[in-house]
Design an enzyme around this catalytic site. Sequence first.
Site, PDB file in Angstrom:
ATOM      1  N   SER A 106       0.855  -1.188   0.000  1.00  0.00           N
ATOM      2  CA  SER A 106       0.000   0.000   0.000  1.00  0.00           C
ATOM      3  C   SER A 106       0.891   1.238   0.000  1.00  0.00           C
ATOM      4  CB  SER A 106      -0.861   0.016   1.264  1.00  0.00           C
ATOM      5  OG  SER A 106      -1.329   1.310   1.531  1.00  0.00           O
ATOM      6  N   TYR A 125      -0.226  -0.265  10.127  1.00  0.00           N
ATOM      7  CA  TYR A 125      -0.565  -0.761   8.781  1.00  0.00           C
ATOM      8  C   TYR A 125       0.597  -0.488   7.808  1.00  0.00           C
ATOM      9  CZ  TYR A 125      -3.126  -0.893   4.319  1.00  0.00           C
ATOM     10  OH  TYR A 125      -3.546  -1.159   3.034  1.00  0.00           O
TER      11      TYR A 125
END
Length: 302
Positions: free
Chosen positions: A142, A154
């Site tokens: 990501s 994350y």
Amino acid sequence: MKRLEGKAAVVTGGGGLVGGAFCRALAEHGANVLVNDIDAASAEQVAASIDAADGTASSLAGSVGSFADGERIVDACVERYGRIDCLVNCAGRAVAQPLVETTEADLMVALSSHVIGHFACARRAAQHMNRQGGGSIVNVVSRAMAGWRGHSAYGAAKGAILSATINWALELASAGIRVNAISPAARRYEAGEAFSMRMPWRPDPGRTVAEMRAQTPPPESVAPLAVYLASDASDWVSGQVIFLGGDSLALVRHPMEDRFAFRSEGWDVESIEQHFRHAFETAVEWPSMSAGPYRWFDGINP
Ligand SMILES: NC(=O)c1ccc[n+]([C@@H]2O[C@H](COP(=O)([O-])OP(=O)(O)OC[C@H]3O[C@@H](n4cnc5c(N)ncnc54)[C@H](O)[C@@H]3O)[C@@H](O)[C@H]2O)c1
């Protein structure tokens, strides 16, 4: 003949937004697809939609969060379809907390669903692919790994996957196993809602991340990259991290040293300070996915 005819693929997180699109596209191009998800109903739904479209798929519920889980998922593909040619590691839970509010439990969710999940499934897939004479592993990272305020657990998990991708590509090349990562941009649209394929993620300091997200294209637009990486057409592509969002396809730079400077006697505090002011001053970059101008020349302020 379809591009993936005769191939078998596992997609973890296949019941999700991006994972579901990957499953349907791989099946449409001829692959037999094992759809894994921790959410049994969503995995079944994706497998059923593939069956309804005359593709071949089956679901397997369960987490990717341990090596035993990875073995169970990948072995199920080999048992059902006789082989595994492609693993797409798409499972993962989004964790959104600033550092000071991140709990150990938050961090473990990010690490187990993303990092351990990728390792567990890739390790087992590589063992089978080794015996088969090759295969393709596709990870999912990501842009959060480049800095997304409030998402460090994350982002760190995705950064670990980027490093794993490069290392696995080097390790597994001699076995004919390719390893790449997709950095997607996609969001769910309600039926009838208009969307644009124009990608708003290009550097634009005037735009907030929320504004950029609102214009993100649908998940089907990312799926062709998974098909390409699973197919023999990409047999020369490994160790790459590739961004796809709407109209924009890009290679992500490898995290390597840049802007070298040399000082034969080595570097002391004064020479480092001088070099930062006089050479690195034009090189430092704003560390964030919205790529604004560097703002901290005068120090950071509380
Ligand atoms: N949507 C985007 O724009 C975007 C951008 C960058 C990266 N990603 C990545 O793409 C992947 C899919 O994201 P998405 O947007 O489709 O999200 P999503 O939540 O729709 O899909 C993730 C899926 O993973 C499953 N899952 C979670 N933990 C699991 C576990 N431990 N074991 C098995 N399955 C598990 C969830 O049930 C869900 O179906 C994720 O890795 C995400 O980080 C998505």
